[in-house]
Design a protein around this motif. Structure first.
Motif, mmCIF file in Angstrom:
data_model
loop_
_atom_site.group_PDB
_atom_site.id
_atom_site.type_symbol
_atom_site.label_atom_id
_atom_site.label_comp_id
_atom_site.label_asym_id
_atom_site.label_seq_id
_atom_site.Cartn_x
_atom_site.Cartn_y
_atom_site.Cartn_z
ATOM 1 N N GLY A 161 -35.227 20.761 5.565
ATOM 2 C CA GLY A 161 -36.165 20.903 4.460
ATOM 3 C C GLY A 161 -37.603 21.017 4.906
ATOM 4 N N ARG A 162 -37.829 21.541 6.158
ATOM 5 C CA ARG A 162 -39.193 21.666 6.645
ATOM 6 C C ARG A 162 -39.939 22.722 5.858
ATOM 7 N N LYS A 163 -41.137 22.408 5.439
ATOM 8 C CA LYS A 163 -41.901 23.330 4.611
ATOM 9 C C LYS A 163 -42.663 24.281 5.505
ATOM 10 N N LEU A 164 -42.598 25.569 5.178
ATOM 11 C CA LEU A 164 -43.284 26.575 5.958
ATOM 12 C C LEU A 164 -44.725 26.689 5.491
ATOM 13 N N SER A 165 -45.604 26.917 6.442
ATOM 14 C CA SER A 165 -47.021 27.065 6.119
ATOM 15 C C SER A 165 -47.231 28.307 5.275
ATOM 16 N N GLN A 166 -48.087 28.216 4.282
ATOM 17 C CA GLN A 166 -48.396 29.377 3.459
ATOM 18 C C GLN A 166 -49.412 30.285 4.129
ATOM 19 N N ASP A 167 -50.312 29.733 4.950
ATOM 20 C CA ASP A 167 -51.249 30.555 5.700
ATOM 21 C C ASP A 167 -50.680 30.689 7.106
ATOM 22 N N ARG A 168 -49.909 31.756 7.331
ATOM 23 C CA ARG A 168 -49.123 31.859 8.551
ATOM 24 C C ARG A 168 -49.891 32.664 9.594
ATOM 25 N N GLY B 14 -47.919 57.068 18.672
ATOM 26 C CA GLY B 14 -49.125 56.820 19.440
ATOM 27 C C GLY B 14 -49.607 55.393 19.294
ATOM 28 N N PRO B 15 -50.910 55.172 19.482
ATOM 29 C CA PRO B 15 -51.463 53.822 19.357
ATOM 30 C C PRO B 15 -51.383 53.329 17.920
ATOM 31 N N ILE B 16 -51.297 52.016 17.765
ATOM 32 C CA ILE B 16 -51.184 51.439 16.433
ATOM 33 C C ILE B 16 -52.237 50.359 16.241
ATOM 34 N N LEU B 17 -52.520 50.051 14.989
ATOM 35 C CA LEU B 17 -53.404 48.938 14.679
ATOM 36 C C LEU B 17 -52.723 47.633 15.036
ATOM 37 N N SER B 18 -53.493 46.729 15.600
ATOM 38 C CA SER B 18 -52.953 45.408 15.901
ATOM 39 C C SER B 18 -52.610 44.687 14.605
ATOM 40 N N MET B 19 -51.650 43.784 14.687
ATOM 41 C CA MET B 19 -51.284 43.008 13.509
ATOM 42 C C MET B 19 -52.447 42.157 13.038
ATOM 43 N N GLY B 20 -52.465 41.910 11.735
ATOM 44 C CA GLY B 20 -53.511 41.069 11.173
ATOM 45 C C GLY B 20 -52.988 39.680 10.843
ATOM 46 N N ARG B 21 -53.789 38.950 10.079
ATOM 47 C CA ARG B 21 -53.393 37.614 9.630
ATOM 48 C C ARG B 21 -52.351 37.732 8.531
ATOM 49 N N ILE B 22 -51.341 36.866 8.594
ATOM 50 C CA ILE B 22 -50.310 36.838 7.567
ATOM 51 C C ILE B 22 -50.619 35.686 6.626
ATOM 52 N N LYS B 23 -50.872 36.014 5.375
ATOM 53 C CA LYS B 23 -51.210 35.026 4.355
ATOM 54 C C LYS B 23 -50.214 35.163 3.215
ATOM 55 N N GLY B 24 -49.273 34.226 3.159
ATOM 56 C CA GLY B 24 -48.281 34.292 2.100
ATOM 57 C C GLY B 24 -47.466 35.565 2.197
#
Length: 419
Positions: free
Chosen positions: A51-58, A125-135
């Protein structure tokens, strides 16, 4: 670059050895009541449904790799492995910060260390780097020379397939606000399987991917209407207990009595990428098996088409009119009347390894369907040792190694003692 894993904490502040870059590498612990092997080392962890709760601001660290070194089958039949240190010096690692990839703007990098990544949509080709995952959203800060550019220009630097990107734009799941791009990649979904609790050995998990070490005796998904207690039902229960509203999307299957890693996509984007990677043979599966008799030579290739047996609904056979099937093998250890082999699948036909090994007169120990005897094992002696894939966004190589299950390890001990 922000990575993709989940922030998970337990046992007080600070990070354990397996909690790197904001996500936990799940340990190589035993698979509970269904007979998975026991892992060793500080990174081993049983993954119940606590039942571990996952962070919403991941928000995560800069690298998303879970590479494990290959297990060895030394005296005593125990597996040993370790978490590789971020995949340094290996194919698919990230170029130096600021390199940006050939011909790309600042803040854009080459996928998979400058090579086209597996399963990528039209993006080569080149890609944008991943951003912040929020919800449910990923938020990307665009480099200066893309800030203010039209979406058509920005899309060239995204790994999203055109069909998915088009739907996101139509449903307001793609929002461009000045230097910020927001993508609705992690929507809440209705579950498509009822939950059946089962102790799971989770080998890897991040926002896109789940890898579960399947024990012997259960199927990956139902084979008939109304069937319960499959791995799909157990994964649904895990998602429910960990607060993840997701569908269950298996990318490949293994037989009921075969053990080893099963790859799951946790959202539509990842599912598209992994399905494409499977079609293009970019997902690598390495197995170990115990064949009867002494295999001649140290390595070989079995290239024989496989079709369905007309006289047995679940059995397969070598058939000139069947589908092409290619298996590569190498000898790991020889016993008096058995041989331990490591196998790599070039194709993925039903019962491929079992049929191919039987076709060269070395059926798997315990595999009664294809002529194996059940003297040392009561099921087919086949285990998925390693799974190798590429991250759906970054293209970086990732891999997990699954521990040898107890019954397989004990069979090896018995054979060594009988020599």
């Amino acid at each position: 670059m922000a990575g993709a894993g989940r922030n998970r904490r337990q046992g007080g502040p600070g990070q354990s050895g397996g909690e790197r870059n904001g996500r936990r590498d799940r340990g190589r612990s035993g698979g509970g009541s269904h007979g998975g092997g026991r892992g060793s080392g500080s990174h081993a962890e049983k993954s119940g449904f606590g039942g571990r709760k996952l962070s919403q601001d991941r928000t995560e660290g800069p690298r998303q790799q879970a590479e494990r070194t290959g297990g060895s089958y030394g005296q005593g039949g125990k597996t040993r492995g370790s978490v590789a240190g971020g995949g340094r010096g290996q194919a698919g690692t990230r170029p130096p910060r600021g390199s940006g990839g050939t011909g790309g703007p600042s803040g854009v990098r080459a996928a998979g260390g400058g090579q086209p990544s597996a399963g990528r949509g039209s993006q080569q080709g080149p890609i944008l780097s991943m951003g912040r995952i929020k919800g449910e959203w990923m938020e990307i800060r665009l480099p200066d020379n893309l800030s203010g550019a039209p979406m058509a220009a920005i899309a060239k630097y995204l790994p999203l397939p055109p069909k998915l990107l088009s739907r996101l734009m139509q449903t307001r799941g793609c929002v461009l606000q000045g230097p910020h791009l927001r993508l609705h990649l992690f929507p809440r979904e209705g579950r498509d399987f009822p939950s059946d609790w089962m102790e799971l050995n989770i080998l890897y998990e991040d926002e896109f991917t789940l890898v579960v070490n399947k024990p012997a005796g259960i199927e990956v998904h139902p084979s008939e209407k109304g069937q319960r207690k499959t791995l799909a039902h157990a994964v649904a229960a895990y998602y429910e207990m960990s607060g993840q509203d997701l569908r269950v999307r298996h990318v490949h299957r293994i037989d009921k009595d075969t053990t080893g890693p099963v790859l799951y996509a946790k959202n539509e984007f990842a599912h598209y990428q992994y399905d494409k990677a499977m079609r293009e043979k970019e997902v690598e599966r390495i197995y170990v098996a115990l064949g009867e008799g002494r295999v001649e030579g140290n390595k070989g290739k079995i290239d024989k088409p496989i079709g369905q047996d007309r006289h047995h609904s679940t059995r397969r056979r070598i058939s000139d009119t069947g589908d092409q099937a290619v298996t590569h093998y190498e000898v790991v250890e020889r016993f008096d009347d058995h041989t331990l082999v490591r196998l790599r699948l070039e194709t993925g036909r039903t019962h491929q390894i079992r049929v191919h090994m039987a076709s060269i007169n070395h059926p798997l120990a315990g595999d009664g369907l294809y002529g194996g005897k059940r003297g040392v094992m009561s099921r087919q002696a086949l285990h998925g040792e390693r799974l190798i894939w590429r991250h759906p966004w970054t293209g970086e190589k990732q891999q997990v190694t699954a521990p040898l299950p107890d019954d397989f390890a004990q069979a090896l001990v018995k054979l060594r003692n009988d020599r």
